[in-house]
Scaffold this motif. Structure first.
Motif, PDB file in Angstrom:
ATOM      1  N   LEU A  97       0.839  -1.101   0.049  1.00 27.87           N
ATOM      2  CA  LEU A  97      -0.079   0.180  -0.091  1.00 27.87           C
ATOM      3  C   LEU A  97       0.892   1.241  -0.023  1.00 27.87           C
ATOM      4  O   LEU A  97       0.298   2.062  -0.492  1.00 27.87           O
ATOM      5  N   ALA A  98       1.805   1.247   0.617  1.00 27.86           N
ATOM      6  CA  ALA A  98       2.838   2.439   0.724  1.00 27.86           C
ATOM      7  C   ALA A  98       4.336   1.864   0.695  1.00 27.86           C
ATOM      8  O   ALA A  98       4.870   1.901   1.834  1.00 27.86           O
TER       9      ALA A  98
ATOM     10  N   SER B  65       8.865   8.194   6.031  1.00 29.25           N
ATOM     11  CA  SER B  65       8.200   9.283   5.488  1.00 29.25           C
ATOM     12  C   SER B  65       7.219   8.949   4.639  1.00 29.25           C
ATOM     13  O   SER B  65       7.632   8.349   3.456  1.00 29.25           O
ATOM     14  N   LEU B  66       6.019   9.225   4.662  1.00 28.35           N
ATOM     15  CA  LEU B  66       5.030   8.808   3.638  1.00 28.35           C
ATOM     16  C   LEU B  66       4.066   9.697   3.243  1.00 28.35           C
ATOM     17  O   LEU B  66       3.818  10.952   3.792  1.00 28.35           O
ATOM     18  N   ALA B  67       3.914   9.595   1.854  1.00 33.37           N
ATOM     19  CA  ALA B  67       3.021  10.672   1.130  1.00 33.37           C
ATOM     20  C   ALA B  67       1.587  10.342   1.808  1.00 33.37           C
ATOM     21  O   ALA B  67       0.998   9.362   2.590  1.00 33.37           O
ATOM     22  N   MET B  68       0.782  11.526   1.460  1.00 35.60           N
ATOM     23  CA  MET B  68      -0.656  11.255   2.103  1.00 35.60           C
ATOM     24  C   MET B  68      -1.368  10.346   1.620  1.00 35.60           C
ATOM     25  O   MET B  68      -2.256   9.700   2.383  1.00 35.60           O
TER      26      MET B  68
ATOM     27  N   GLN C  64      -4.423   4.065   6.880  1.00 38.47           N
ATOM     28  CA  GLN C  64      -5.244   4.274   7.972  1.00 38.47           C
ATOM     29  C   GLN C  64      -6.683   3.230   7.690  1.00 38.47           C
ATOM     30  O   GLN C  64      -7.250   2.932   8.658  1.00 38.47           O
ATOM     31  N   SER C  65      -7.182   3.083   6.326  1.00 38.72           N
ATOM     32  CA  SER C  65      -7.841   2.141   6.009  1.00 38.72           C
ATOM     33  C   SER C  65      -7.605   0.621   6.313  1.00 38.72           C
ATOM     34  O   SER C  65      -8.515   0.150   7.059  1.00 38.72           O
ATOM     35  N   LEU C  66      -6.448   0.410   6.115  1.00 35.37           N
ATOM     36  CA  LEU C  66      -5.944  -1.161   6.570  1.00 35.37           C
ATOM     37  C   LEU C  66      -6.058  -1.330   7.856  1.00 35.37           C
ATOM     38  O   LEU C  66      -6.416  -2.149   8.507  1.00 35.37           O
ATOM     39  N   ASN C  67      -5.658  -0.158   8.868  1.00 36.32           N
ATOM     40  CA  ASN C  67      -5.491  -0.524  10.119  1.00 36.32           C
ATOM     41  C   ASN C  67      -6.767  -0.224  10.721  1.00 36.32           C
ATOM     42  O   ASN C  67      -6.877  -1.278  11.697  1.00 36.32           O
TER      43      ASN C  67
END
Length: 182
Positions: free
Chosen positions: A40-41, A142-145, A152-155
């Motif tokens: 995802l990231a 460091s994550l992009a928005m 957030q959705s996964l968590n």
């Protein structure tokens, strides 16, 4: 293999059995979390590998339960709280990882008959929540928005599923009242 896991999680105390089952679920899922994060990231993938550090602690809880059931029941929320703070340091509050404190709070409330221990664990979870809400330093990754939103959705989904598993396990301990219609 499944029979061995059931035997490893077995315990004469019902609340400790629930803790053992949840600890094994979380411990065995620990190595998959970095893969989800990497998918995802990708920029957070390398840092997410460090989240696996907690898995051996979760997996050792049934071993601890054989020696001291109360320590094992306390260990699950304590390790969960520490792992949540650690993961927030790695990935940042923007990923919504702090929602993993809710299962820790639920376990602290439901797996204890000793009021002071329950309140102490609850207080530790609420303190960790306040620390994360006031988090003032940058995460290691460091994550992009868009990566933060995806995590957030996964968590959120993961916590919802974990809370459902906890509720089902706790509900299995309650006496079932059946009524007949008519």
């Amino acid at each position: 293999m499944l029979a061995r896991l059931r035997a490893y999680a077995a315990h004469p105390d019902a609340a400790t059995r629930v803790v053992n089952a949840i600890a094994l679920l979380v411990g065995f899922n620990g190595p998959f979390y970095p893969a989800y994060v990497w998918f995802l990231a990708p920029e957070a993938g390398p840092a997410a590998l460090a989240t696996m550090a907690a898995s051996p602690f979760f997996l050792a809880i049934p071993w601890l339960a054989r020696r001291h059931a109360a320590a094992a029941r306390a260990a699950l929320p304590v390790i969960g709280i520490a792992n949540t703070v650690w993961t927030a340091a790695l990935l940042g509050r923007g990923t919504g990882v702090d929602v993993f404190l809710f299962p820790c709070l639920v376990l602290a409330l439901l797996c204890w008959r000793e009021r002071w221990t329950m309140l102490g664990l609850l207080g530790a979870g609420l303190l960790a929540q306040q620390v994360l809400l006031r988090w003032a330093w940058a995460p290691i990754a460091s994550l992009a928005m868009d990566g933060q939103v995806a995590l957030q959705s996964l968590n959120t989904m993961s916590v919802g599923a974990l809370l459902a598993v906890i509720a089902l396990n706790i509900a299995s301990l309650l006496p079932c009242q059946r009524t007949r219609a008519g």
